[in-house]
Design a protein around this motif. Structure first.
Motif, short mmCIF file in Angstrom:
data_model
loop_
_atom_site.label_atom_id
_atom_site.label_comp_id
_atom_site.label_asym_id
_atom_site.label_seq_id
_atom_site.Cartn_x
_atom_site.Cartn_y
_atom_site.Cartn_z
N ASN A 91 14.87 70.75 30.46
CA ASN A 91 14.33 69.48 29.96
C ASN A 91 15.31 68.67 29.10
O ASN A 91 14.89 67.87 28.28
N ALA A 92 16.58 68.93 29.32
CA ALA A 92 17.58 68.21 28.50
C ALA A 92 17.77 66.78 28.99
O ALA A 92 18.41 65.96 28.32
N GLY A 93 17.26 66.54 30.21
CA GLY A 93 17.42 65.20 30.79
C GLY A 93 18.50 65.18 31.85
O GLY A 93 19.15 64.15 32.08
N LYS A 94 18.71 66.30 32.53
CA LYS A 94 19.77 66.39 33.55
C LYS A 94 19.47 65.47 34.72
O LYS A 94 20.34 64.73 35.20
N SER A 95 18.21 65.53 35.18
CA SER A 95 17.84 64.69 36.33
C SER A 95 17.93 63.22 35.93
O SER A 95 18.43 62.38 36.70
N THR A 96 17.49 62.91 34.74
CA THR A 96 17.55 61.52 34.26
C THR A 96 19.01 61.06 34.22
O THR A 96 19.33 59.95 34.62
N ASP A 125 10.68 64.61 34.57
CA ASP A 125 9.36 64.93 34.00
C ASP A 125 9.54 65.45 32.60
O ASP A 125 10.58 66.03 32.26
N CYS A 131 10.73 70.59 35.71
CA CYS A 131 10.32 70.36 37.09
C CYS A 131 11.36 70.77 38.12
O CYS A 131 11.03 71.07 39.25
N THR A 132 12.63 70.81 37.75
CA THR A 132 13.65 71.15 38.76
C THR A 132 13.80 72.67 38.85
O THR A 132 14.28 73.30 37.91
N ARG A 169 19.52 62.15 25.08
CA ARG A 169 18.35 61.86 24.24
C ARG A 169 18.80 61.51 22.81
O ARG A 169 18.12 61.85 21.83
N ASP A 182 18.89 58.78 21.52
CA ASP A 182 18.01 57.77 20.93
C ASP A 182 16.94 58.42 20.06
O ASP A 182 16.35 57.77 19.19
N SER A 209 20.26 58.68 28.42
CA SER A 209 20.28 58.41 29.86
C SER A 209 19.12 57.53 30.29
O SER A 209 19.23 56.79 31.27
N1 LIG Z 1 14.02 59.73 24.74
C1 LIG Z 1 14.70 60.13 25.78
N2 LIG Z 1 14.08 60.82 26.72
C2 LIG Z 1 14.81 61.22 27.79
C3 LIG Z 1 16.14 60.89 27.91
N3 LIG Z 1 16.59 61.44 29.07
C4 LIG Z 1 15.53 62.06 29.61
N4 LIG Z 1 14.47 61.95 28.86
C5 LIG Z 1 13.15 62.48 29.11
O1 LIG Z 1 13.21 63.89 29.02
C6 LIG Z 1 12.30 64.46 29.93
C7 LIG Z 1 13.00 65.47 30.77
O2 LIG Z 1 13.91 64.81 31.61
P1 LIG Z 1 14.42 65.47 32.96
O3 LIG Z 1 15.48 64.58 33.48
O4 LIG Z 1 13.30 65.80 33.84
O5 LIG Z 1 15.02 66.74 32.36
P2 LIG Z 1 15.72 67.92 33.19
O6 LIG Z 1 16.75 68.48 32.33
O7 LIG Z 1 16.16 67.44 34.52
O8 LIG Z 1 14.53 68.88 33.36
P3 LIG Z 1 14.54 70.26 34.20
O9 LIG Z 1 15.48 70.03 35.33
O10 LIG Z 1 13.19 70.47 34.61
O11 LIG Z 1 15.06 71.26 33.26
C8 LIG Z 1 11.72 63.33 30.71
O12 LIG Z 1 10.46 62.97 30.21
C9 LIG Z 1 12.70 62.21 30.48
O13 LIG Z 1 12.05 60.94 30.53
C10 LIG Z 1 16.77 60.15 26.89
O14 LIG Z 1 17.95 59.85 26.91
N5 LIG Z 1 15.99 59.76 25.84
#
Ligand SMILES: Nc1nc2c(ncn2[C@@H]2O[C@H](COP(=O)(O)OP(=O)(O)OP(=O)(O)O)[C@@H](O)[C@H]2O)c(=O)[nH]1
Length: 872
Positions: free
Chosen positions: A254-259, A273, A277-278, A418, A420, A456
């Motif tokens: 959930n670090a925001g990798k997909s984002t 998410d 989710c990944t 993240r 912000d 991101s």
């Molecule tokens: N505030 C903030 N939220 C972010 C940022 N990037 C991602 N998010 C939020 O963080 C949550 C997780 O983002 P994902 O991109 O799903 O994270 P992930 O690392 O791909 O998740 P997994 O692959 O499931 O581990 C989502 O709700 C995004 O909207 C950011 O830069 N700022």
């Protein structure tokens, strides 16, 4: 491939140089440390030729590149190719080294550096225990190539191979060379990178554990490590020779990798998410690699992906990606073919330089299985982009991952996402940079380029079905320059976007322009670390094998004369035993013969104390005399046997003394029971003598005849007695015999004339004879018995019998001692054989490790000299 499709300079450069590599392969396969200077000269020629051919064939492309980057771009490509060839060959050469090390480790289990605290403090002068000994080599600074040999360790002992030395070490050697542990500073263990054994047990450190392990366990653990490293090096070769680059986006859950990936692509492709989710790896590739068709290929579990074999995957549209990434039960990974809507100048995916694929990985701390998969995926990737939550900093799993990746990736691109969400951003930056410094010093040194603090989600992206930047924007665009809307929020958004764009530029530089660093540096780093480990192992083992060779040579030199001496001793002892036996038997034989001869010859003169019963008990008298005589003979035999027993005991003791003298504790003393010697019944003698004596043997007629001159008519009487035969013995029947004789003699007148006188003479003579019986009968009988004993060869027979038994008895201790001596000789011979073998093995090991020290050191220098900055 993209490079070829677009006719890029780098794609063709690499293809050209591959043809040239054959000759270099040949050089390296000779097993010699490779000569980088020659190789670079070769490559330089290749580069020149390629430069010419490229100028002709791809003039347009070159001019485009030149327009954009200028001539240095082309030179960079050439330099990259040179470095790639050198590194590729270095990796192959290292694989060869490791395989040979594996073979040697199977034959001569390699010593693994270990530490042990000295058990007793060193004494002022005499204690040769080395204490903690400095490692033979050390690295200075951060360059593993700068290895400097230090002083040779004192009395290195191959502790791990000492368990089989029992058989080959003489007692003397045990006394003189007490086993010394190999003591090396814990630093060497820390300097081990790739071949470091993973040992975790209670409070014991890895280095302490190594010392306590069996040599076979260490050899097997090392073998596993070498195999792992070989596998990794082979993967490295593929990676180096592959013109494309794989960028792994990884990080905590959930670090925001997909984002972040979506932001890079400016399209919402990968599902984002708030909850994890990944679950599978999503590899984003340029659409041109799938014939221009945007598609998702969900790769089946247990299948090896092949785009041309539809049985290995299920094809979906991009919209289905959300379901696919969560379906880890059916799929292991998804290949996402995507059209990058950005221009080659902006895009990472759609660039004109290298084929790039971006891999979005599941979160690190999702579960251990996935974490392991990410670790191994890291090894297949050229570049790692580590995404961490600004709120969390580096978690434990993040640290572990980065430490592991640092084995080959000195530089890791870090995205603190993240941002912000952070109020005190300066403090957050400082804290994270501190952590980066500890985890990846190289990355820290270039943190301005490699560590980015971004948000991101602030990057405007288009919807998944959009194919151009014109439509589907989900976030407000920063193209809006209306001064009325300039507010604080807008400025912040612009700042975030600016930060992200800075990140993108850095990432493009890292992946595309500094490709030598991002793609080749991991290979260089890893190879140097492996070579450094090989060098450390080789140095330790060279010294251990040298030490073992010295020890075995010394012990063998001590043992050789002992072996020869033992043979001489056996010959001498065998000779001495023969002398003892011969002397004993000779003495017993002589004693027996003398004793029996004396007895038999004087037996008649002895007072046998047998009372004469009178004429009517003549038969019993004869029997008693015979028994008494035989008893005397028997006693003489017994005395001889007794003498023989005594001498045999002496001989047995002498043999035992020889045994104890020459074999010591190894001599088995036999219990000797002399009382059971000569147990065979000897009453056979009486029976044999009986068989040899007839009736007349009781009478010594020759003695009577000798007396005939003294007594007239004795001869006639004897004649008559002879005629009468045995009839007179036992009763009055002899008178009838006399009358019968007269009848025989002659005519009536004659008979009338001589009968009276004959009768008187005969009766007188018979009376005389009978009267004389007690006097001559014993002598007569002794003579007869003596003659019978001579005829029976009694003396000789007994001498032979007693001697033979003594010989037979003495054979036991003799054989026992001979066997003991032979065993001792065999033991020495076996020990010598084992030592010769150990010496041979140590020699082979020493030569091998000594060569390996030089070979690995040369390789370290060659690889260390590869200047990746030229290709960056
Ligand atoms: N505030 C903030 N939220 C972010 C940022 N990037 C991602 N998010 C939020 O963080 C949550 C997780 O983002 P994902 O991109 O799903 O994270 P992930 O690392 O791909 O998740 P997994 O692959 O499931 O581990 C989502 O709700 C995004 O909207 C950011 O830069 N700022």
């Amino acid at each position: 491939m993209l490079g070829q499709d677009s006719g890029s300079a780098s794609g063709n450069v690499t293809g050209d140089s591959t043809v040239e590599r054959g000759g270099l392969d040949m050089k390296l396969q000779t097993g010699l440390a490779f000569d980088q200077a020659t190789m670079l000269a070769d490559i330089s020629d290749t580069g020149k030729r390629r430069l010419q051919s490229m100028s002709l064939l791809f003039a347009d492309t070159i001019s485009t590149e030149r327009d954009r980057q200028g001539q240095p771009g082309l030179l960079q490509a050439i330099s990259y190719d040179q470095n790639q060839v050198v590194l590729s060959q270095a990796v192959k050469h290292t694989v060869e080294m490791l395989r040979k090390l594996q073979e040697m480790n199977a034959k001569w289990p390699a010593h693994y550096p270990s530490t042990r605290q000295p058990q007793t403090p060193p004494t002022a002068g005499g204690d040769s225990r080395p204490g903690l000994v400095r490692n033979q080599l050390t690295t200075t600074g951060t360059n593993p190539g700068s290895l400097h040999p230090l002083s040779k360790p004192k009395q290195l002992k191959r502790a791990v191979t000492s368990s089989n030395q029992e058989g080959e070490s003489s007692k003397r050697s045990k006394q003189t060379t007490a086993p010394e542990p190999c003591l090396i500073t814990p630093q060497i263990a820390q300097e081990f990178f790739i071949l470091k054994l993973d040992l975790k047990l209670g409070a014991l450190s890895q280095t302490e554990l190594v010392h306590s392990l069996e040599k076979s366990s260490i050899a097997s653990l090392l073998d596993d490590k070498i195999s792992q490293s070989v596998r990794h090096l082979l993967a490295l070769i593929e990676r180096i020779e592959d013109t494309s680059s794989k960028v792994l986006i990884t990080g905590d859950l959930n670090a925001g990798k997909s984002t972040f990936c979506n932001a890079l692509l400016r399209r919402k492709v990968l599902p984002e998410d708030q909850q994890p989710c990944t679950n599978i790896f999503c590899e984003v590739l340029d659409v041109r690699e799938n014939g221009g068709l945007e598609e998702v290929h969900a790769v089946h579990r247990e299948a090896t992906y092949n785009r041309n074999n539809e049985s290995t995957y299920d094809a979906y549209t991009l919209h289905n990606l959300e379901q696919i990434v969560g379906d880890s039960m059916r799929y292991t990974q998804a290949k996402v073919y995507l059209k990058d809507i950005r221009t080659p100048g902006q895009s990472l995916l759609n660039n004109d330089t290298v084929d790039i694929s971006i891999i979005d990985a599941p979160g690190l701390n999702k579960d251990s299985l996935r974490t392991t998969a990410i670790f191994s995926r890291q090894e297949e990737s050229d570049i790692v982009v580590f995404v961490l939550r600004a709120e969390n900093h580096f978690t434990l799993s993040a640290k572990e991952f980065i430490q592991n990746a640092a084995h080959e990736k000195a530089y890791i691109f870090m995205v603190v996402n993240r941002f912000d969400n952070i109020r005190d951003q300066d403090r957050c930056q400082r804290a994270i940079l501190d952590q980066v410094q500890a985890l990846s010093p190289h990355t820290f040194e270039e943190s301005a380029e490699l560590v980015h603090f971004v948000s991101s989600n602030a990057v405007p992206i288009t919807l998944p079905n959009a194919t151009s930047s014109s439509g589907g924007d989900r976030y407000p665009s920063n193209d809006d320059d209306d001064p009325k809307d300039e507010g604080k929020g807008k400025a912040t958004e612009r700042a975030k976007l600016q930060d992200f764009q800075t990140l993108e530029e850095s990432l493009r530089r890292f992946v595309l322009e500094k490709r030598a660093r991002s793609k080749l540096a991991p290979a260089k780093t890893y190879v140097l670390k492996v070579l450094s480990d090989i060098n450390a192992l080789a140095t330790v083992n060279r010294d251990v094998s040298q030490s073992e060779l010295d020890r075995v040579t010394r012990e063998l030199a001590d043992l050789e004369p002992v072996c020869e001496e033992s043979k001489k001793v056996r010959a001498q002892v065998v000779y001495d035993i023969d002398l003892i036996i011969e002397e004993t038997v000779r003495s017993i034989y002589a004693f027996t013969r003398s004793e029996l001869n004396l007895t038999v010859s004087h037996i008649a003169e002895e007072d046998l104390r047998v009372p004469y019963p009178g004429i009517f008990g003549l038969s019993d008298y004869a029997t008693s005399i015979k028994a008494a005589m035989l008893s005397r003979v028997s006693e003489a035999v017994t005395r001889s046997e007794q003498y023989a027993r005594g001498r045999t005991v002496q001989a047995v003791n002498s043999i035992a003394s020889l045994g104890l003298l020459h074999l010591g504790n190894e001599y088995t003393t036999l219990t000797f029971r002399e009382d059971i010697m000569f147990k065979r019944r000897r009453d056979m003698l009486a029976r044999q003598v009986d068989a040899n004596l007839g009736f007349w043997d009781f009478f010594a007629t020759d003695l009577l005849v000798q007396n005939q001159e003294k007594i007239a008519g004795t001869s006639i009487a004897v004649s008559v007695l002879t005629l009468l035969g045995g009839r007179m013995i036992g009763g009055l029947g002899w008178v009838d015999g006399v009358l019968g004789t007269i009848k025989i003699i002659g005519s009536r007148n004659t008979r009338a004339l001589i009968l009276p006188s004959l009768l008187v003479t005969t009766v007188g003579a018979a009376t005389y004879v009978l009267h004389q019986v007690p006097n001559f009968l014993p002598r007569c009988m002794s003579a007869k018995i003596s003659a019978s004993l001579v005829q029976l060869d009694l003396v000789h027979t007994n001498c032979e019998r007693i001697s033979a038994e003594v010989r037979k008895v003495l054979q036991f201790p003799t054989d026992n001692l001979r066997m003991g001596l032979q065993l001792s000789i065999d033991k020495f011979a076996t020990k010598r054989e084992a030592m010769r073998k150990a010496k041979g093995e140590s020699e082979v090991a020493w030569k091998y490790f000594a060569n390996l020290v030089v070979e690995s050191r040369d390789s370290i220098t060659s690889v260390g000299d590869v200047n990746l900055e030229r290709g960056s």
